[in-house]
Write a protein that holds these residues in place. Structure first.
Motif, PDB file in Angstrom:
ATOM      1  N   SER A  27      45.746  88.024 -36.207  1.00 17.85           N
ATOM      2  CA  SER A  27      45.895  86.630 -35.768  1.00 17.85           C
ATOM      3  C   SER A  27      46.808  86.476 -34.563  1.00 17.85           C
ATOM      4  O   SER A  27      46.569  85.611 -33.703  1.00 17.85           O
ATOM      5  N   ILE A  28      47.848  87.292 -34.446  1.00 12.56           N
ATOM      6  CA  ILE A  28      48.760  87.169 -33.302  1.00 12.56           C
ATOM      7  C   ILE A  28      48.011  87.419 -31.996  1.00 12.56           C
ATOM      8  O   ILE A  28      48.072  86.616 -31.062  1.00 12.56           O
ATOM      9  N   GLY A  29      47.306  88.526 -31.934  1.00 11.88           N
ATOM     10  CA  GLY A  29      46.587  88.858 -30.708  1.00 11.88           C
ATOM     11  C   GLY A  29      45.341  88.028 -30.499  1.00 11.88           C
ATOM     12  O   GLY A  29      45.029  87.618 -29.376  1.00 11.88           O
ATOM     13  N   LEU A  30      44.606  87.721 -31.593  1.00 14.64           N
ATOM     14  CA  LEU A  30      43.343  87.004 -31.456  1.00 14.64           C
ATOM     15  C   LEU A  30      43.560  85.597 -30.914  1.00 14.64           C
ATOM     16  O   LEU A  30      42.709  85.070 -30.180  1.00 14.64           O
ATOM     17  N   ALA A  31      44.685  84.974 -31.257  1.00 14.58           N
ATOM     18  CA  ALA A  31      44.968  83.633 -30.739  1.00 14.58           C
ATOM     19  C   ALA A  31      45.023  83.632 -29.217  1.00 14.58           C
ATOM     20  O   ALA A  31      44.530  82.702 -28.557  1.00 14.58           O
ATOM     21  N   TRP A  32      45.609  84.675 -28.622  1.00 16.73           N
ATOM     22  CA  TRP A  32      45.689  84.751 -27.163  1.00 16.73           C
ATOM     23  C   TRP A  32      44.339  85.095 -26.544  1.00 16.73           C
ATOM     24  O   TRP A  32      44.019  84.631 -25.437  1.00 16.73           O
ATOM     25  N   PHE A  33      43.523  85.879 -27.228  1.00 15.71           N
ATOM     26  CA  PHE A  33      42.157  86.111 -26.753  1.00 15.71           C
ATOM     27  C   PHE A  33      41.366  84.797 -26.744  1.00 15.71           C
ATOM     28  O   PHE A  33      40.603  84.525 -25.816  1.00 15.71           O
ATOM     29  N   LEU A  34      41.542  83.981 -27.784  1.00 18.54           N
ATOM     30  CA  LEU A  34      40.864  82.688 -27.836  1.00 18.54           C
ATOM     31  C   LEU A  34      41.289  81.795 -26.676  1.00 18.54           C
ATOM     32  O   LEU A  34      40.465  81.082 -26.083  1.00 18.54           O
ATOM     33  N   LEU A  35      42.573  81.828 -26.362  1.00 18.00           N
ATOM     34  CA  LEU A  35      43.045  81.053 -25.219  1.00 18.00           C
ATOM     35  C   LEU A  35      42.393  81.534 -23.927  1.00 18.00           C
ATOM     36  O   LEU A  35      41.985  80.723 -23.082  1.00 18.00           O
ATOM     37  N   PHE A  36      42.251  82.847 -23.794  1.00 17.19           N
ATOM     38  CA  PHE A  36      41.583  83.400 -22.605  1.00 17.19           C
ATOM     39  C   PHE A  36      40.131  82.938 -22.541  1.00 17.19           C
ATOM     40  O   PHE A  36      39.640  82.537 -21.474  1.00 17.19           O
ATOM     41  N   PHE A  37      39.414  82.981 -23.672  1.00 13.49           N
ATOM     42  CA  PHE A  37      38.019  82.525 -23.693  1.00 13.49           C
ATOM     43  C   PHE A  37      37.927  81.059 -23.281  1.00 13.49           C
ATOM     44  O   PHE A  37      37.033  80.674 -22.520  1.00 13.49           O
ATOM     45  N   ARG A  38      38.875  80.255 -23.783  1.00 16.51           N
ATOM     46  CA  ARG A  38      38.849  78.824 -23.470  1.00 16.51           C
ATOM     47  C   ARG A  38      39.142  78.578 -21.990  1.00 16.51           C
ATOM     48  O   ARG A  38      38.531  77.704 -21.357  1.00 16.51           O
ATOM     49  N   ILE A  39      40.083  79.319 -21.452  1.00 16.47           N
ATOM     50  CA  ILE A  39      40.412  79.178 -20.031  1.00 16.47           C
ATOM     51  C   ILE A  39      39.221  79.571 -19.164  1.00 16.47           C
ATOM     52  O   ILE A  39      38.886  78.884 -18.188  1.00 16.47           O
ATOM     53  N   LEU A 128      42.125  72.867 -25.059  1.00 18.53           N
ATOM     54  CA  LEU A 128      42.826  73.974 -24.407  1.00 18.53           C
ATOM     55  C   LEU A 128      44.300  73.991 -24.792  1.00 18.53           C
ATOM     56  O   LEU A 128      44.870  75.045 -25.125  1.00 18.53           O
ATOM     57  N   ILE A 129      44.940  72.831 -24.787  1.00 19.97           N
ATOM     58  CA  ILE A 129      46.362  72.732 -25.159  1.00 19.97           C
ATOM     59  C   ILE A 129      46.556  73.135 -26.616  1.00 19.97           C
ATOM     60  O   ILE A 129      47.509  73.841 -26.968  1.00 19.97           O
ATOM     61  N   SER A 130      45.656  72.699 -27.490  1.00 26.97           N
ATOM     62  CA  SER A 130      45.759  73.049 -28.913  1.00 26.97           C
ATOM     63  C   SER A 130      45.670  74.554 -29.111  1.00 26.97           C
ATOM     64  O   SER A 130      46.404  75.132 -29.929  1.00 26.97           O
ATOM     65  N   THR A 131      44.771  75.178 -28.371  1.00 33.67           N
ATOM     66  CA  THR A 131      44.629  76.634 -28.476  1.00 33.67           C
ATOM     67  C   THR A 131      45.908  77.332 -28.033  1.00 33.67           C
ATOM     68  O   THR A 131      46.361  78.299 -28.671  1.00 33.67           O
ATOM     69  N   PHE A 132      46.511  76.847 -26.946  1.00 35.30           N
ATOM     70  CA  PHE A 132      47.773  77.433 -26.486  1.00 35.30           C
ATOM     71  C   PHE A 132      48.865  77.270 -27.540  1.00 35.30           C
ATOM     72  O   PHE A 132      49.631  78.210 -27.806  1.00 35.30           O
ATOM     73  N   LEU A 133      48.960  76.089 -28.156  1.00 31.52           N
ATOM     74  CA  LEU A 133      50.016  75.846 -29.146  1.00 31.52           C
ATOM     75  C   LEU A 133      49.842  76.736 -30.368  1.00 31.52           C
ATOM     76  O   LEU A 133      50.825  77.212 -30.947  1.00 31.52           O
ATOM     77  N   VAL A 134      48.596  76.964 -30.768  1.00 31.52           N
ATOM     78  CA  VAL A 134      48.352  77.872 -31.899  1.00 31.52           C
ATOM     79  C   VAL A 134      48.750  79.296 -31.527  1.00 31.52           C
ATOM     80  O   VAL A 134      49.390  80.004 -32.314  1.00 31.52           O
ATOM     81  N   ALA A 135      48.372  79.734 -30.318  1.00 31.36           N
ATOM     82  CA  ALA A 135      48.744  81.081 -29.873  1.00 31.36           C
ATOM     83  C   ALA A 135      50.268  81.215 -29.791  1.00 31.36           C
ATOM     84  O   ALA A 135      50.834  82.229 -30.226  1.00 31.36           O
ATOM     85  N   PHE A 136      50.910  80.199 -29.260  1.00 32.43           N
ATOM     86  CA  PHE A 136      52.377  80.211 -29.177  1.00 32.43           C
ATOM     87  C   PHE A 136      52.988  80.230 -30.569  1.00 32.43           C
ATOM     88  O   PHE A 136      53.976  80.930 -30.830  1.00 32.43           O
ATOM     89  N   GLY A 137      52.391  79.470 -31.498  1.00 32.61           N
ATOM     90  CA  GLY A 137      52.908  79.423 -32.863  1.00 32.61           C
ATOM     91  C   GLY A 137      52.811  80.761 -33.574  1.00 32.61           C
ATOM     92  O   GLY A 137      53.732  81.152 -34.300  1.00 32.61           O
ATOM     93  N   THR A 138      51.693  81.467 -33.384  1.00 25.74           N
ATOM     94  CA  THR A 138      51.567  82.778 -34.025  1.00 25.74           C
ATOM     95  C   THR A 138      52.623  83.747 -33.500  1.00 25.74           C
ATOM     96  O   THR A 138      53.207  84.523 -34.269  1.00 25.74           O
ATOM     97  N   THR A 139      52.877  83.696 -32.206  1.00 25.31           N
ATOM     98  CA  THR A 139      53.887  84.579 -31.617  1.00 25.31           C
ATOM     99  C   THR A 139      55.283  84.191 -32.075  1.00 25.31           C
ATOM    100  O   THR A 139      56.130  85.054 -32.323  1.00 25.31           O
ATOM    101  N   LEU A 140      55.530  82.873 -32.198  1.00 26.86           N
ATOM    102  CA  LEU A 140      56.841  82.414 -32.670  1.00 26.86           C
ATOM    103  C   LEU A 140      57.075  82.827 -34.114  1.00 26.86           C
ATOM    104  O   LEU A 140      58.189  83.213 -34.494  1.00 26.86           O
ATOM    105  N   SER A 141      56.028  82.758 -34.942  1.00 29.22           N
ATOM    106  CA  SER A 141      56.150  83.233 -36.325  1.00 29.22           C
ATOM    107  C   SER A 141      56.523  84.704 -36.357  1.00 29.22           C
ATOM    108  O   SER A 141      57.405  85.129 -37.119  1.00 29.22           O
ATOM    109  N   ALA A 142      55.842  85.492 -35.518  1.00 29.29           N
ATOM    110  CA  ALA A 142      56.161  86.922 -35.443  1.00 29.29           C
ATOM    111  C   ALA A 142      57.591  87.139 -34.964  1.00 29.29           C
ATOM    112  O   ALA A 142      58.274  88.060 -35.430  1.00 29.29           O
ATOM    113  N   PHE A 143      58.047  86.300 -34.045  1.00 34.30           N
ATOM    114  CA  PHE A 143      59.419  86.405 -33.523  1.00 34.30           C
ATOM    115  C   PHE A 143      60.429  86.343 -34.660  1.00 34.30           C
ATOM    116  O   PHE A 143      61.322  87.196 -34.766  1.00 34.30           O
TER     117      PHE A 143
END
Length: 457
Positions: A27-39, A128-143
Protein backbone atom coordinates in the motif's frame (compact mmCIF):
# COMPACT_ATOMS: atom_id res chain seq x y z
CA UNK A 1 6.28 -32.38 24.92
CA UNK A 2 5.65 -29.10 26.72
CA UNK A 3 6.53 -25.94 24.82
CA UNK A 4 7.57 -22.82 26.67
CA UNK A 5 4.68 -20.27 26.49
CA UNK A 6 7.33 -17.57 25.99
CA UNK A 7 8.44 -19.27 22.78
CA UNK A 8 4.82 -19.67 21.66
CA UNK A 9 4.15 -15.98 22.35
CA UNK A 10 7.15 -15.03 20.21
CA UNK A 11 5.97 -17.32 17.40
CA UNK A 12 2.49 -15.80 17.61
CA UNK A 13 3.81 -12.26 17.33
CA UNK A 14 6.08 -13.34 14.47
CA UNK A 15 3.05 -14.78 12.65
CA UNK A 16 1.12 -11.55 13.18
CA UNK A 17 3.86 -9.22 12.00
CA UNK A 18 4.72 -11.51 9.06
CA UNK A 19 1.14 -11.36 7.83
CA UNK A 20 0.67 -7.64 8.53
CA UNK A 21 3.87 -6.37 6.90
CA UNK A 22 2.84 -7.88 3.55
CA UNK A 23 0.12 -5.27 3.07
CA UNK A 24 1.86 -2.01 4.03
CA UNK A 25 4.70 -3.24 1.79
CA UNK A 26 2.23 -2.89 -1.09
CA UNK A 27 0.00 0.00 0.00
CA UNK A 28 2.82 2.48 0.69
CA UNK A 29 4.30 2.20 -2.78
CA UNK A 30 1.07 1.51 -4.67
CA UNK A 31 -0.47 4.78 -3.47
CA UNK A 32 2.33 6.72 -5.20
CA UNK A 33 1.95 4.65 -8.37
CA UNK A 34 -1.75 5.55 -8.36
CA UNK A 35 -0.85 9.21 -8.06
CA UNK A 36 1.47 8.82 -11.06
CA UNK A 37 -1.31 7.16 -13.10
CA UNK A 38 -3.68 9.99 -12.19
CA UNK A 39 -1.15 12.67 -13.09
CA UNK A 40 -0.44 11.04 -16.46
CA UNK A 41 -4.18 10.86 -17.19
CA UNK A 42 -4.56 14.54 -16.28
CA UNK A 43 -1.61 15.55 -18.44
CA UNK A 44 -2.44 13.53 -21.54
CA UNK A 45 -6.14 12.72 -21.39
CA UNK A 46 -5.14 9.18 -22.36
CA UNK A 47 -7.90 6.93 -21.03
CA UNK A 48 -5.48 4.02 -20.67
CA UNK A 49 -3.99 5.77 -17.64
CA UNK A 50 -7.45 6.22 -16.13
CA UNK A 51 -8.19 2.54 -16.69
CA UNK A 52 -4.90 1.64 -15.00
CA UNK A 53 -5.84 3.89 -12.09
CA UNK A 54 -9.25 2.35 -11.48
CA UNK A 55 -7.93 -1.18 -11.93
CA UNK A 56 -5.20 -0.74 -9.33
CA UNK A 57 -7.20 1.38 -6.89
CA UNK A 58 -9.33 -1.73 -6.29
CA UNK A 59 -6.19 -3.67 -5.36
CA UNK A 60 -5.10 -0.78 -3.15
CA UNK A 61 -8.44 -0.69 -1.30
CA UNK A 62 -8.31 -4.44 -0.64
CA UNK A 63 -4.69 -4.19 0.50
CA UNK A 64 -5.43 -1.22 2.75
CA UNK A 65 -8.30 -3.04 4.43
CA UNK A 66 -6.16 -6.13 5.08
CA UNK A 67 -3.36 -3.97 6.48
CA UNK A 68 -5.62 -2.04 8.86
CA UNK A 69 -7.33 -5.13 10.26
CA UNK A 70 -4.11 -7.08 10.77
CA UNK A 71 -2.42 -4.00 12.25
CA UNK A 72 -5.13 -3.62 14.87
CA UNK A 73 -4.76 -7.28 15.82
CA UNK A 74 -1.02 -6.82 16.18
CA UNK A 75 -1.50 -3.76 18.40
CA UNK A 76 -3.82 -5.75 20.68
CA UNK A 77 -1.03 -8.26 21.22
CA UNK A 78 1.03 -5.62 23.01
CA UNK A 79 -1.62 -5.74 25.72
CA UNK A 80 -2.44 -9.43 25.68
CA UNK A 81 0.93 -11.15 25.22
CA UNK A 82 3.40 -8.37 26.01
CA UNK A 83 1.80 -6.16 28.68
CA UNK A 84 5.19 -5.35 30.20
CA UNK A 85 6.21 -3.50 27.05
CA UNK A 86 3.38 -0.96 27.22
CA UNK A 87 3.68 -0.75 31.00
CA UNK A 88 7.39 0.09 30.85
CA UNK A 89 7.77 1.74 27.43
CA UNK A 90 4.22 2.96 26.77
CA UNK A 91 5.25 6.59 27.25
CA UNK A 92 7.20 6.26 24.01
CA UNK A 93 5.17 3.66 22.10
CA UNK A 94 1.69 4.98 22.91
CA UNK A 95 1.93 8.44 21.29
CA UNK A 96 3.76 7.15 18.21
CA UNK A 97 1.17 4.41 17.64
CA UNK A 98 -1.57 6.99 18.18
CA UNK A 99 -0.12 9.29 15.52
CA UNK A 100 0.04 6.36 13.10
CA UNK A 101 -3.64 5.56 13.66
CA UNK A 102 -4.60 9.18 13.07
CA UNK A 103 -2.63 9.20 9.83
CA UNK A 104 -4.22 5.99 8.62
CA UNK A 105 -7.83 6.82 9.42
CA UNK A 106 -8.02 10.56 8.90
CA UNK A 107 -6.06 10.73 5.65
CA UNK A 108 -5.99 7.29 4.06
CA UNK A 109 -9.45 5.99 4.96
CA UNK A 110 -11.23 9.31 4.47
CA UNK A 111 -9.94 10.18 1.00
CA UNK A 112 -9.85 6.58 -0.23
CA UNK A 113 -13.63 6.84 -0.56
CA UNK A 114 -13.24 9.63 -3.12
CA UNK A 115 -10.67 7.59 -5.01
CA UNK A 116 -13.04 4.62 -5.21
CA UNK A 117 -16.43 6.28 -5.71
CA UNK A 118 -15.75 9.83 -6.88
CA UNK A 119 -15.19 9.16 -10.57
CA UNK A 120 -18.35 10.94 -11.77
CA UNK A 121 -19.07 12.88 -8.60
CA UNK A 122 -16.07 15.18 -8.17
CA UNK A 123 -13.79 17.06 -10.54
CA UNK A 124 -10.54 15.56 -11.77
CA UNK A 125 -8.56 17.99 -9.62
CA UNK A 126 -10.35 16.87 -6.44
CA UNK A 127 -9.69 13.27 -7.42
CA UNK A 128 -6.03 14.10 -7.97
CA UNK A 129 -5.72 15.88 -4.60
CA UNK A 130 -7.44 12.97 -2.82
CA UNK A 131 -4.99 10.52 -4.36
CA UNK A 132 -2.06 12.64 -3.19
CA UNK A 133 -3.46 12.85 0.36
CA UNK A 134 -3.89 9.07 0.52
CA UNK A 135 -0.33 8.54 -0.76
CA UNK A 136 0.96 11.07 1.77
CA UNK A 137 -1.06 9.38 4.52
CA UNK A 138 0.39 5.95 3.81
CA UNK A 139 3.91 7.36 3.97
CA UNK A 140 3.11 9.28 7.17
CA UNK A 141 1.79 6.09 8.76
CA UNK A 142 5.03 4.35 7.84
CA UNK A 143 6.97 7.30 9.28
CA UNK A 144 5.48 6.86 12.77
CA UNK A 145 5.65 3.05 12.82
CA UNK A 146 9.25 2.97 11.60
CA UNK A 147 10.20 5.71 14.04
CA UNK A 148 8.96 3.51 16.90
CA UNK A 149 10.57 0.37 15.51
CA UNK A 150 13.86 2.19 14.94
CA UNK A 151 13.77 3.57 18.49
CA UNK A 152 13.36 0.01 19.77
CA UNK A 153 16.51 -0.87 17.79
CA UNK A 154 18.58 2.21 18.67
CA UNK A 155 16.92 3.98 21.63
CA UNK A 156 17.82 7.61 22.36
CA UNK A 157 16.15 10.59 24.01
CA UNK A 158 14.92 8.72 27.09
CA UNK A 159 15.63 8.19 30.78
CA UNK A 160 14.49 5.56 33.29
CA UNK A 161 12.31 6.57 36.21
CA UNK A 162 10.80 4.03 38.61
CA UNK A 163 11.48 1.27 36.09
CA UNK A 164 9.63 3.06 33.30
CA UNK A 165 11.03 4.62 30.15
CA UNK A 166 10.38 8.36 30.11
CA UNK A 167 10.89 10.75 27.20
CA UNK A 168 13.69 13.28 27.52
CA UNK A 169 13.57 14.57 23.93
CA UNK A 170 10.90 13.71 21.37
CA UNK A 171 13.15 14.83 18.55
CA UNK A 172 15.80 12.37 19.71
CA UNK A 173 13.20 9.61 20.06
CA UNK A 174 11.66 10.13 16.63
CA UNK A 175 14.88 10.81 14.73
CA UNK A 176 16.95 8.14 16.45
CA UNK A 177 20.24 6.97 14.87
CA UNK A 178 18.80 4.16 12.71
CA UNK A 179 15.53 5.84 11.68
CA UNK A 180 16.67 7.66 8.49
CA UNK A 181 18.19 4.48 7.08
CA UNK A 182 15.36 2.16 8.14
CA UNK A 183 12.67 4.54 6.84
CA UNK A 184 14.34 5.03 3.47
CA UNK A 185 15.09 1.30 3.19
CA UNK A 186 11.44 0.42 3.83
CA UNK A 187 10.08 3.00 1.40
CA UNK A 188 12.33 1.68 -1.36
CA UNK A 189 11.37 -1.89 -0.43
CA UNK A 190 7.72 -0.97 -0.84
CA UNK A 191 8.37 0.74 -4.18
CA UNK A 192 10.20 -2.36 -5.42
CA UNK A 193 7.47 -4.67 -4.10
CA UNK A 194 4.81 -2.67 -5.97
CA UNK A 195 6.91 -2.26 -9.10
CA UNK A 196 7.22 -6.03 -9.47
CA UNK A 197 3.59 -6.56 -8.45
CA UNK A 198 2.19 -4.28 -11.16
CA UNK A 199 4.74 -5.44 -13.75
CA UNK A 200 4.14 -9.10 -12.88
CA UNK A 201 0.35 -8.88 -13.01
CA UNK A 202 0.58 -6.94 -16.30
CA UNK A 203 2.92 -9.58 -17.74
CA UNK A 204 0.52 -12.31 -16.65
CA UNK A 205 -2.35 -10.48 -18.37
CA UNK A 206 -0.28 -10.27 -21.54
CA UNK A 207 0.50 -13.98 -21.41
CA UNK A 208 -3.21 -14.77 -20.95
CA UNK A 209 -4.11 -12.38 -23.80
CA UNK A 210 -6.45 -10.23 -21.69
CA UNK A 211 -4.19 -7.20 -21.97
CA UNK A 212 -4.90 -3.76 -23.40
CA UNK A 213 -2.95 -0.53 -23.91
CA UNK A 214 -3.08 0.20 -20.16
CA UNK A 215 -1.48 -3.17 -19.41
CA UNK A 216 1.70 -2.34 -21.30
CA UNK A 217 1.91 1.20 -19.92
CA UNK A 218 1.70 -0.17 -16.39
CA UNK A 219 4.21 -2.93 -17.11
CA UNK A 220 6.71 -0.48 -18.54
CA UNK A 221 6.23 1.85 -15.58
CA UNK A 222 6.82 -0.95 -13.08
CA UNK A 223 9.92 -2.22 -14.88
CA UNK A 224 11.51 1.23 -15.23
CA UNK A 225 10.83 2.15 -11.60
CA UNK A 226 12.29 -1.19 -10.43
CA UNK A 227 15.37 -0.70 -12.59
CA UNK A 228 16.02 2.63 -10.86
CA UNK A 229 14.97 1.64 -7.33
CA UNK A 230 16.96 -1.64 -7.15
CA UNK A 231 20.46 -0.06 -7.28
CA UNK A 232 19.27 2.73 -4.95
CA UNK A 233 18.15 0.08 -2.48
CA UNK A 234 21.59 -1.54 -2.61
CA UNK A 235 23.21 1.82 -1.82
CA UNK A 236 20.82 2.54 1.05
CA UNK A 237 21.27 -1.01 2.32
CA UNK A 238 25.02 -0.48 2.47
CA UNK A 239 24.54 2.72 4.48
CA UNK A 240 22.08 0.95 6.76
CA UNK A 241 24.60 -1.84 7.28
CA UNK A 242 27.27 0.63 8.38
CA UNK A 243 24.80 2.15 10.85
CA UNK A 244 23.87 -1.30 12.18
CA UNK A 245 27.53 -2.21 12.61
CA UNK A 246 27.98 0.89 14.75
CA UNK A 247 24.87 0.53 16.92
CA UNK A 248 24.00 -3.20 16.82
CA UNK A 249 27.24 -5.14 16.25
CA UNK A 250 25.73 -8.37 17.62
CA UNK A 251 23.09 -8.31 14.88
CA UNK A 252 25.76 -7.87 12.20
CA UNK A 253 27.82 -10.69 13.68
CA UNK A 254 24.76 -12.96 13.44
CA UNK A 255 24.02 -11.84 9.87
CA UNK A 256 27.53 -12.87 8.86
CA UNK A 257 27.91 -15.80 11.33
CA UNK A 258 31.23 -14.39 12.52
CA UNK A 259 32.17 -16.00 15.84
CA UNK A 260 35.54 -14.49 16.66
CA UNK A 261 36.43 -10.82 16.41
CA UNK A 262 38.88 -10.47 13.56
CA UNK A 263 40.33 -8.20 10.94
CA UNK A 264 39.92 -9.08 7.29
CA UNK A 265 36.83 -11.16 8.07
CA UNK A 266 35.58 -13.36 5.19
CA UNK A 267 32.06 -13.20 3.80
CA UNK A 268 30.34 -16.55 4.25
CA UNK A 269 28.25 -17.36 1.19
CA UNK A 270 26.62 -20.44 2.69
CA UNK A 271 27.16 -22.37 5.92
CA UNK A 272 25.39 -24.22 8.71
CA UNK A 273 25.93 -22.10 11.84
CA UNK A 274 26.34 -24.31 14.91
CA UNK A 275 25.64 -22.38 18.12
CA UNK A 276 26.67 -25.24 20.37
CA UNK A 277 30.09 -25.62 18.74
CA UNK A 278 30.19 -21.84 18.07
CA UNK A 279 31.42 -22.41 14.54
CA UNK A 280 30.18 -22.80 10.97
CA UNK A 281 29.93 -26.15 9.22
CA UNK A 282 30.31 -26.58 5.47
CA UNK A 283 31.19 -22.90 5.09
CA UNK A 284 31.94 -21.42 1.67
CA UNK A 285 33.79 -18.15 2.23
CA UNK A 286 35.12 -15.20 0.26
CA UNK A 287 38.29 -13.94 2.00
CA UNK A 288 38.23 -10.37 3.36
CA UNK A 289 34.84 -9.67 1.77
CA UNK A 290 32.87 -9.18 5.02
CA UNK A 291 35.33 -6.59 6.29
CA UNK A 292 35.33 -4.85 2.92
CA UNK A 293 31.54 -4.68 2.75
CA UNK A 294 30.95 -3.82 6.40
CA UNK A 295 33.81 -1.40 7.04
CA UNK A 296 34.90 -0.53 3.48
CA UNK A 297 38.42 -1.65 4.39
CA UNK A 298 40.04 -5.00 3.60
CA UNK A 299 41.51 -5.25 7.11
CA UNK A 300 38.56 -3.70 8.94
CA UNK A 301 37.71 -5.22 12.32
CA UNK A 302 34.37 -6.98 12.76
CA UNK A 303 33.23 -8.06 16.21
CA UNK A 304 32.37 -11.73 16.64
CA UNK A 305 29.45 -13.41 18.38
CA UNK A 306 31.68 -14.67 21.17
CA UNK A 307 31.94 -11.06 22.38
CA UNK A 308 28.17 -11.11 23.01
CA UNK A 309 27.67 -14.59 24.46
CA UNK A 310 24.22 -14.73 26.02
CA UNK A 311 23.25 -11.40 24.41
CA UNK A 312 23.22 -12.19 20.73
CA UNK A 313 20.26 -13.27 18.54
CA UNK A 314 19.63 -16.77 17.15
CA UNK A 315 22.32 -17.06 14.49
CA UNK A 316 20.96 -19.45 11.86
CA UNK A 317 17.66 -17.65 11.33
CA UNK A 318 19.29 -14.22 10.98
CA UNK A 319 22.11 -15.60 8.82
CA UNK A 320 19.80 -17.30 6.29
CA UNK A 321 17.16 -14.55 6.28
CA UNK A 322 19.85 -12.06 5.32
CA UNK A 323 20.99 -14.25 2.44
CA UNK A 324 17.45 -14.75 1.16
CA UNK A 325 17.00 -10.98 1.16
CA UNK A 326 20.27 -10.51 -0.73
CA UNK A 327 19.44 -13.21 -3.28
CA UNK A 328 15.99 -11.79 -4.05
CA UNK A 329 17.48 -8.30 -4.26
CA UNK A 330 20.02 -9.41 -6.83
CA UNK A 331 17.28 -11.18 -8.83
CA UNK A 332 15.21 -7.98 -8.77
CA UNK A 333 18.13 -5.98 -10.10
CA UNK A 334 18.91 -8.46 -12.88
CA UNK A 335 15.31 -9.02 -14.01
CA UNK A 336 14.40 -5.32 -13.95
CA UNK A 337 17.46 -4.29 -15.98
CA UNK A 338 16.94 -7.12 -18.45
CA UNK A 339 13.24 -6.28 -18.88
CA UNK A 340 14.00 -2.55 -19.16
CA UNK A 341 16.51 -3.31 -21.93
CA UNK A 342 13.99 -5.42 -23.85
CA UNK A 343 11.28 -2.76 -23.45
CA UNK A 344 13.50 0.20 -24.30
CA UNK A 345 12.28 0.56 -27.89
CA UNK A 346 8.61 -0.08 -27.44
CA UNK A 347 5.78 -1.46 -25.37
CA UNK A 348 6.21 -5.11 -26.30
CA UNK A 349 8.34 -7.90 -24.90
CA UNK A 350 8.89 -11.57 -25.76
CA UNK A 351 7.33 -14.39 -23.78
CA UNK A 352 10.52 -15.14 -21.85
CA UNK A 353 10.56 -11.63 -20.37
CA UNK A 354 6.85 -11.85 -19.61
CA UNK A 355 7.28 -15.18 -17.83
CA UNK A 356 10.19 -13.84 -15.78
CA UNK A 357 8.20 -10.78 -14.69
CA UNK A 358 5.18 -12.94 -13.91
CA UNK A 359 7.23 -15.26 -11.72
CA UNK A 360 8.62 -12.22 -9.85
CA UNK A 361 5.15 -10.81 -9.07
CA UNK A 362 5.34 -11.41 -5.31
CA UNK A 363 9.14 -11.44 -5.01
CA UNK A 364 8.96 -8.22 -3.00
CA UNK A 365 7.04 -10.04 -0.29
CA UNK A 366 9.84 -12.58 0.07
CA UNK A 367 12.50 -9.87 0.33
CA UNK A 368 10.46 -7.79 2.80
CA UNK A 369 9.74 -10.77 5.04
CA UNK A 370 13.39 -11.83 5.03
CA UNK A 371 14.47 -8.27 5.81
CA UNK A 372 12.04 -7.96 8.70
CA UNK A 373 13.21 -11.27 10.14
CA UNK A 374 16.76 -9.93 10.10
CA UNK A 375 15.57 -6.74 11.79
CA UNK A 376 13.32 -8.23 14.44
CA UNK A 377 15.05 -11.52 15.24
CA UNK A 378 18.38 -9.72 15.05
CA UNK A 379 17.33 -7.49 17.97
CA UNK A 380 16.86 -10.47 20.30
CA UNK A 381 17.08 -10.95 23.26
CA UNK A 382 16.01 -7.29 23.58
CA UNK A 383 12.63 -5.75 22.85
CA UNK A 384 14.24 -2.32 23.34
CA UNK A 385 17.95 -2.75 22.71
CA UNK A 386 19.95 -2.47 25.89
CA UNK A 387 16.89 -1.33 27.88
CA UNK A 388 14.20 -4.04 28.04
CA UNK A 389 14.55 -7.76 27.47
CA UNK A 390 11.77 -9.68 25.73
CA UNK A 391 11.69 -12.21 28.56
CA UNK A 392 10.87 -9.46 31.07
CA UNK A 393 7.72 -8.14 29.37
CA UNK A 394 5.85 -11.32 28.36
CA UNK A 395 2.46 -12.14 29.91
CA UNK A 396 2.08 -15.13 32.21
CA UNK A 397 -0.34 -17.11 30.03
CA UNK A 398 -0.31 -20.89 29.93
CA UNK A 399 1.14 -22.72 26.97
CA UNK A 400 -2.32 -24.11 26.10
CA UNK A 401 -3.85 -20.62 25.94
CA UNK A 402 -1.13 -19.22 23.69
CA UNK A 403 -1.06 -22.33 21.50
CA UNK A 404 -4.81 -22.24 20.86
CA UNK A 405 -4.80 -18.57 19.85
CA UNK A 406 -1.67 -19.14 17.75
CA UNK A 407 -3.45 -21.91 15.85
CA UNK A 408 -6.46 -19.66 15.28
CA UNK A 409 -4.33 -16.78 14.04
CA UNK A 410 -2.31 -18.91 11.64
CA UNK A 411 -5.40 -20.64 10.22
CA UNK A 412 -7.18 -17.33 9.69
CA UNK A 413 -4.13 -15.70 8.14
CA UNK A 414 -3.58 -18.55 5.70
CA UNK A 415 -7.21 -18.33 4.57
CA UNK A 416 -7.05 -14.53 4.25
CA UNK A 417 -3.80 -14.66 2.29
CA UNK A 418 -5.21 -17.24 -0.13
CA UNK A 419 -8.32 -15.10 -0.53
CA UNK A 420 -6.27 -11.97 -1.19
CA UNK A 421 -4.15 -13.59 -3.88
CA UNK A 422 -7.26 -15.17 -5.42
CA UNK A 423 -8.99 -11.76 -5.52
CA UNK A 424 -6.00 -10.15 -7.24
CA UNK A 425 -5.86 -13.05 -9.69
CA UNK A 426 -9.57 -12.69 -10.45
CA UNK A 427 -9.11 -8.99 -11.20
CA UNK A 428 -6.13 -9.81 -13.40
CA UNK A 429 -8.12 -12.26 -15.52
CA UNK A 430 -10.73 -9.70 -16.59
CA UNK A 431 -10.21 -8.65 -20.22
CA UNK A 432 -9.27 -5.04 -20.81
CA UNK A 433 -12.15 -2.74 -21.73
CA UNK A 434 -12.34 -0.93 -25.05
CA UNK A 435 -10.24 2.20 -25.51
CA UNK A 436 -12.07 3.22 -28.66
CA UNK A 437 -13.42 6.46 -27.18
CA UNK A 438 -10.00 8.08 -27.55
CA UNK A 439 -8.40 10.74 -25.36
CA UNK A 440 -10.34 12.85 -22.91
CA UNK A 441 -10.72 16.52 -23.78
CA UNK A 442 -10.80 18.75 -20.72
CA UNK A 443 -13.06 21.80 -20.82
CA UNK A 444 -13.69 24.63 -18.43
CA UNK A 445 -17.19 23.38 -17.79
CA UNK A 446 -17.22 20.96 -14.86
CA UNK A 447 -20.21 19.02 -16.17
CA UNK A 448 -18.62 18.57 -19.60
CA UNK A 449 -15.38 17.42 -18.02
CA UNK A 450 -17.15 14.79 -15.94
CA UNK A 451 -19.10 13.57 -18.96
CA UNK A 452 -15.85 13.28 -20.93
CA UNK A 453 -14.45 11.03 -18.24
CA UNK A 454 -17.36 8.58 -18.39
CA UNK A 455 -17.17 5.25 -20.11
CA UNK A 456 -13.93 3.96 -18.60
CA UNK A 457 -11.07 2.45 -20.55
Amino acid sequence: MDIDPFVLARIQFAANISFHILFPAISIGLAWFLLFFRIRFTQTGDKAWEYAYFFWVKVFALTFAMGVVSGITMSFQFGTNWPGFMEKAGNVAGPLLGYEVLSAFFLEASFLGIMLYGKNRVSNNIHLISTFLVAFGTTLSAFWILSLNSWMQTPTGYFIEDGRVMVDSWLAVIFNPSFPYRFTHMLLASVLTCAFLIAGVSAWRALKKVDGPATWKVMRTGVMVAAIAAPLQILVGDMHGLNTLEHQPAKVAAMEAIWETERGAPFTLVAMPDEEARSNRFAVEVPYAASLVLTHHMDGEVQGLNDFEGDHPPVAMVFWSFRVMLLVGVLMLCVSWWAAWRLRKGNRADRLVLRALSLMTFSGWVAVLAGWYVTEIGRQPWIVSGVLRVQDVVAGHSAATVASTLFGYVLLYVLLLISYVAAVRRLATKPAESLAMGPVVFTEDSHSRQQAQKGGA
